[in-house]
Design a protein around this motif. Structure first.
Motif: not given
Length: 180
Positions: A73, A77, A108, A154, A157, A161-162
């Motif tokens: 992540e 990011n 994911f 993205y 996520d 959200p991870l």
């Protein structure tokens, strides 16, 4: 500007636990839980980056899932999958698939499997850019099929959200994060 200064001051002065108990973990708010776990793991394994991967392999399955997915992540990011594989974090690529599955982030996990497959197919082409210069690193992004996965990461996520998967896993598997 004062808010930013306070944020950095609070971060610098945060409590870093050498040992985690169920009571400590229960009292940590969700928005601080991941940093608490991350700090504790590095208290356990130290900052021996040459042996980091081997030391992480000695951790619990939950801790391995946390570290590997956190690193994916952070790197994606910051600079996409290309950066993840380019940096030493790339050594966590297969552990991260297991990590995503462990914490229940199955979309994911599928994305990571796809990234690993693409990377394996272009790895030899990317090696010519590995001369430790920023120019070469920047060139490695041109026509790189990994770039297509960045937006998918993205978007995923944003949809799920991870961090929520990891926090839920930690809360439900607290024994994986208890240290003595």
């Amino acid at each position: 500007m004062d808010d930013m200064l306070k944020f950095f001051e609070d971060f610098q002065n945060r409590t870093i636990y050498k040992k985690l108990t169920p009571e400590i973990l229960k009292d940590i708010p969700n928005d601080q839980l991941e940093q608490t776990i991350y700090d504790n793991i590095y208290e356990i394994i130290g900052y021996d980056y040459e042996n980091e991967f081997q030391n992480v392999q000695k951790l619990t399955k939950g801790q391995q899932a946390f570290v590997s997915t956190w690193l994916v992540e952070v790197e994606v990011n910051n600079g996409g999958f290309n950066q993840f594989y380019f940096n030493s974090s790339g050594q966590y690529a297969y552990m991260a698939v297991d990590g995503f599955e462990t914490v229940g982030a199955l979309k994911f996990a599928e994305l990571m499997k796809e990234a690993n497959k693409i990377y394996a197919s272009i790895k030899s082409d990317l090696e010519k850019f590995d001369d430790s210069t920023l120019e070469s690193f920047s060139e490695s992004y041109k026509e790189n099929p990994l770039n297509n996965l960045d937006d998918q990461f993205y978007d995923q996520d944003k949809a799920e959200p991870l961090w929520k998967f990891r926090v839920k896993y930690i809360r439900e598997n607290i024994d994986q994060f208890i240290t003595k």
